[in-house]
Design a protein around this motif. Sequence first.
Motif, PDB file in Angstrom:
ATOM      1  N   TRP A 185     -28.643 -19.185 -15.938  1.00 39.01           N
ATOM      2  CA  TRP A 185     -28.045 -20.624 -15.840  1.00 39.01           C
ATOM      3  C   TRP A 185     -28.564 -21.126 -14.577  1.00 39.01           C
ATOM      4  CZ3 TRP A 185     -25.427 -23.044 -19.583  1.00 39.01           C
ATOM      5  CH2 TRP A 185     -24.780 -22.198 -20.659  1.00 39.01           C
ATOM      6  N   GLY A 207     -16.301 -21.205 -15.380  1.00 42.15           N
ATOM      7  CA  GLY A 207     -17.538 -21.588 -16.109  1.00 42.15           C
ATOM      8  C   GLY A 207     -17.534 -23.014 -15.765  1.00 42.15           C
ATOM      9  N   CYS A 208     -17.630 -23.341 -14.363  1.00 46.95           N
ATOM     10  CA  CYS A 208     -17.390 -24.830 -14.228  1.00 46.95           C
ATOM     11  C   CYS A 208     -18.652 -25.489 -14.214  1.00 46.95           C
ATOM     12  CB  CYS A 208     -16.654 -25.128 -12.827  1.00 46.95           C
ATOM     13  SG  CYS A 208     -17.740 -24.125 -11.568  1.00 46.95           S
ATOM     14  N   GLY A 209     -19.701 -24.731 -14.340  1.00 46.78           N
ATOM     15  CA  GLY A 209     -21.172 -25.444 -14.338  1.00 46.78           C
ATOM     16  C   GLY A 209     -21.125 -26.374 -12.922  1.00 46.78           C
ATOM     17  N   THR A 213     -18.736 -30.596 -14.334  1.00 44.26           N
ATOM     18  CA  THR A 213     -18.348 -31.729 -15.410  1.00 44.26           C
ATOM     19  C   THR A 213     -17.000 -31.822 -15.617  1.00 44.26           C
ATOM     20  OG1 THR A 213     -19.984 -30.091 -16.474  1.00 44.26           O
ATOM     21  CG2 THR A 213     -18.697 -31.747 -17.855  1.00 44.26           C
ATOM     22  N   ASP A 218     -17.564 -19.591 -11.572  1.00 43.14           N
ATOM     23  CA  ASP A 218     -18.809 -19.655 -12.154  1.00 43.14           C
ATOM     24  C   ASP A 218     -19.597 -18.414 -11.577  1.00 43.14           C
ATOM     25  OD1 ASP A 218     -20.280 -22.210 -14.077  1.00 43.14           O
ATOM     26  OD2 ASP A 218     -21.309 -20.206 -13.476  1.00 43.14           O
ATOM     27  N   TYR A 219     -20.320 -17.602 -12.474  1.00 39.70           N
ATOM     28  CA  TYR A 219     -21.155 -16.577 -12.182  1.00 39.70           C
ATOM     29  C   TYR A 219     -22.351 -16.946 -11.615  1.00 39.70           C
ATOM     30  CZ  TYR A 219     -23.428 -15.643 -16.569  1.00 39.70           C
ATOM     31  OH  TYR A 219     -24.147 -15.839 -17.992  1.00 39.70           O
ATOM     32  N   SER A 220     -22.882 -18.250 -11.795  1.00 39.14           N
ATOM     33  CA  SER A 220     -24.368 -18.780 -11.291  1.00 39.14           C
ATOM     34  C   SER A 220     -24.186 -19.326 -10.056  1.00 39.14           C
ATOM     35  CB  SER A 220     -24.885 -19.647 -12.493  1.00 39.14           C
ATOM     36  OG  SER A 220     -25.822 -20.735 -11.928  1.00 39.14           O
ATOM     37  N   MET A 251     -25.298 -23.175 -10.313  1.00 37.30           N
ATOM     38  CA  MET A 251     -24.289 -23.853 -10.891  1.00 37.30           C
ATOM     39  C   MET A 251     -23.578 -24.322  -9.581  1.00 37.30           C
ATOM     40  SD  MET A 251     -24.737 -24.953 -13.848  1.00 37.30           S
ATOM     41  CE  MET A 251     -25.660 -24.345 -15.512  1.00 37.30           C
ATOM     42  N   CYS A 258     -17.853 -15.556  -9.457  1.00 34.08           N
ATOM     43  CA  CYS A 258     -17.051 -14.713 -10.224  1.00 34.08           C
ATOM     44  C   CYS A 258     -17.647 -14.666 -11.449  1.00 34.08           C
ATOM     45  CB  CYS A 258     -15.674 -14.838  -9.813  1.00 34.08           C
ATOM     46  SG  CYS A 258     -14.594 -13.764 -10.554  1.00 34.08           S
ATOM     47  N   ALA A 259     -17.318 -13.692 -12.202  1.00 33.60           N
ATOM     48  CA  ALA A 259     -17.685 -13.671 -13.905  1.00 33.60           C
ATOM     49  C   ALA A 259     -16.554 -13.517 -14.553  1.00 33.60           C
ATOM     50  CB  ALA A 259     -18.622 -12.599 -14.286  1.00 33.60           C
ATOM     51  N   TRP A 260     -16.375 -14.006 -15.789  1.00 30.36           N
ATOM     52  CA  TRP A 260     -15.414 -13.676 -16.399  1.00 30.36           C
ATOM     53  C   TRP A 260     -15.099 -12.091 -16.508  1.00 30.36           C
ATOM     54  CZ3 TRP A 260     -12.085 -16.772 -19.147  1.00 30.36           C
ATOM     55  CH2 TRP A 260     -12.409 -18.038 -19.685  1.00 30.36           C
ATOM     56  N   GLU A 261     -16.247 -11.252 -16.580  1.00 29.98           N
ATOM     57  CA  GLU A 261     -15.990  -9.840 -16.781  1.00 29.98           C
ATOM     58  C   GLU A 261     -15.324  -9.114 -15.601  1.00 29.98           C
ATOM     59  OE1 GLU A 261     -18.538 -11.642 -17.136  1.00 29.98           O
ATOM     60  OE2 GLU A 261     -19.009 -11.597 -19.322  1.00 29.98           O
ATOM     61  N   SER A 295     -14.131 -25.117 -19.948  1.00 28.10           N
ATOM     62  CA  SER A 295     -14.927 -25.956 -20.999  1.00 28.10           C
ATOM     63  C   SER A 295     -16.146 -25.532 -21.280  1.00 28.10           C
ATOM     64  CB  SER A 295     -14.943 -27.288 -20.088  1.00 28.10           C
ATOM     65  OG  SER A 295     -16.015 -28.077 -20.623  1.00 28.10           O
ATOM     66  N   ARG A 296     -16.353 -25.209 -22.833  1.00 23.97           N
ATOM     67  CA  ARG A 296     -17.800 -24.894 -22.945  1.00 23.97           C
ATOM     68  C   ARG A 296     -18.436 -23.508 -22.636  1.00 23.97           C
ATOM     69  NH1 ARG A 296     -20.586 -30.733 -23.392  1.00 23.97           N
ATOM     70  NH2 ARG A 296     -20.372 -30.670 -21.239  1.00 23.97           N
ATOM     71  N   SER A 297     -17.368 -22.678 -21.950  1.00 23.26           N
ATOM     72  CA  SER A 297     -17.778 -21.595 -21.231  1.00 23.26           C
ATOM     73  C   SER A 297     -17.085 -20.389 -21.754  1.00 23.26           C
ATOM     74  CB  SER A 297     -17.417 -21.652 -19.777  1.00 23.26           C
ATOM     75  OG  SER A 297     -16.021 -21.711 -19.635  1.00 23.26           O
TER      76      SER A 297
HETATM   77  C1  LIG Z   1     -22.275 -24.462 -21.059  1.00 24.91           C
HETATM   78  S1  LIG Z   1     -22.163 -24.481 -19.563  1.00 24.91           S
HETATM   79  C2  LIG Z   1     -20.487 -25.398 -19.234  1.00 24.91           C
HETATM   80  C3  LIG Z   1     -20.369 -25.878 -18.126  1.00 24.91           C
HETATM   81  C4  LIG Z   1     -18.964 -26.996 -17.813  1.00 24.91           C
HETATM   82  N1  LIG Z   1     -18.005 -26.237 -18.003  1.00 24.91           N
HETATM   83  C5  LIG Z   1     -19.439 -28.024 -18.906  1.00 24.91           C
HETATM   84  O1  LIG Z   1     -18.442 -28.012 -19.853  1.00 24.91           O
HETATM   85  O2  LIG Z   1     -20.223 -28.811 -18.726  1.00 24.91           O
HETATM   86  C6  LIG Z   1     -21.427 -22.730 -19.303  1.00 24.91           C
HETATM   87  C7  LIG Z   1     -21.068 -22.203 -17.825  1.00 24.91           C
HETATM   88  O3  LIG Z   1     -20.527 -21.190 -17.819  1.00 24.91           O
HETATM   89  C8  LIG Z   1     -20.962 -20.300 -17.024  1.00 24.91           C
HETATM   90  N2  LIG Z   1     -20.780 -18.898 -17.630  1.00 24.91           N
HETATM   91  C9  LIG Z   1     -21.573 -18.370 -18.448  1.00 24.91           C
HETATM   92  N3  LIG Z   1     -21.232 -16.985 -18.621  1.00 24.91           N
HETATM   93  C10 LIG Z   1     -20.235 -16.764 -17.812  1.00 24.91           C
HETATM   94  C11 LIG Z   1     -19.640 -15.694 -17.312  1.00 24.91           C
HETATM   95  N4  LIG Z   1     -19.670 -14.490 -17.938  1.00 24.91           N
HETATM   96  N5  LIG Z   1     -18.874 -15.610 -15.981  1.00 24.91           N
HETATM   97  C12 LIG Z   1     -18.815 -16.900 -15.449  1.00 24.91           C
HETATM   98  N6  LIG Z   1     -19.383 -17.765 -15.650  1.00 24.91           N
HETATM   99  C13 LIG Z   1     -20.062 -18.094 -17.048  1.00 24.91           C
HETATM  100  C14 LIG Z   1     -22.612 -20.546 -16.824  1.00 24.91           C
HETATM  101  O4  LIG Z   1     -23.022 -20.463 -15.537  1.00 24.91           O
HETATM  102  C15 LIG Z   1     -22.416 -22.116 -16.980  1.00 24.91           C
HETATM  103  O5  LIG Z   1     -22.261 -22.851 -15.737  1.00 24.91           O
END
Ligand SMILES: C[S@@+](CC[C@H](N)C(=O)[O-])C[C@H]1O[C@@H](n2cnc3c(N)ncnc32)[C@H](O)[C@@H]1O
Length: 266
Positions: free
Chosen positions: A29, A65-67, A70, A86-88, A91, A112-115, A130-132
């Motif tokens: 990411w 997973g805010c990216g 967005t 977000d874990y990235s 991002m 931070c990660a979901w896990e 959102s999409r995460s």
């Molecule tokens: C498709 S993007 C979505 C970004 C934003 N929420 C949007 O709707 O445009 C997915 C996001 O989730 C984050 N992500 C993916 N797996 C994750 C995890 N296990 N823990 C935290 N963040 C995660 C990625 O780094 C990325 O920023």
Amino acid sequence: MTLDDIDFAQLYRQHLSQSQRQPKAPADWDRRAPRMGRKSLGGPYADTFVERMQLAGSRSVLDVGCGPGTIALLLAPHMHRVVGLDYSPGMLEQLMVNARRLGLSNVTPLECAWEDDWSEVPVCDIAVASRSGMVPDLAEALIKLNAHARHKVYMTQLVGGHFMDPELIVALGRQPRSFPDHLYTLGLLHTQGIHAELSYIEMPSRLAGASDFDEFAQRVSWSLGELDDEERARLHHWYSTDSERAARGGAPMRWALVSWTPPSPS
Ligand SMILES: C[S@@+](CC[C@H](N)C(=O)[O-])C[C@H]1O[C@@H](n2cnc3c(N)ncnc32)[C@H](O)[C@@H]1O
């Protein structure tokens, strides 16, 4: 057998494992972050998402997973505090670059990660994913969202679980495998007595508007992994035989927006 006999948590894990999803690491990411961060904020997806939210009476948002922000950055002007999780790191850097550019001083990044352990993650009025939400353990993710939102949770997941047109995948000679979608979320919430609301947001395919075949093939590889020579040739055939279809990237994507009121802590 009735709906009540279904173990949605287990079924979700089984479906995810059958989907043979290419696991993504934070570094994957990070590489996408500068391009995603440069896109202007707003647009049909984010605007529709935010229009459908109930913000009255809420002062804080946790965006998981805010990216590049967005959703978080569209909400920030209406909130006292916004936490982008977000874990990235890439991002989160884009989130803060965009927040500064917009003159927003109420946005906090949280790596931070979901896990991970969420005991230090702040509880906010609203939680957004959102999409995460393609997580290894959806039941656990929903527990975390519920525990970190006082008023409302909003989550989008891909309807049908295909990031790209299944017909294109078949044309490559591969078996289209779906990812688990929002129906597992609805099922898991139903078993907890939570009656979620559901609506849809339809968007052009992620493959739409690629500037040339190389970019198109790169976007396909992001979802499907490396293509071998034979697959690349088949993709080229698909791309070049119908330029209008290639420009659209095949079938559109539909996001399910699931929202609900989290149960009050007992
Ligand atoms: C498709 S993007 C979505 C970004 C934003 N929420 C949007 O709707 O445009 C997915 C996001 O989730 C984050 N992500 C993916 N797996 C994750 C995890 N296990 N823990 C935290 N963040 C995660 C990625 O780094 C990325 O920023």
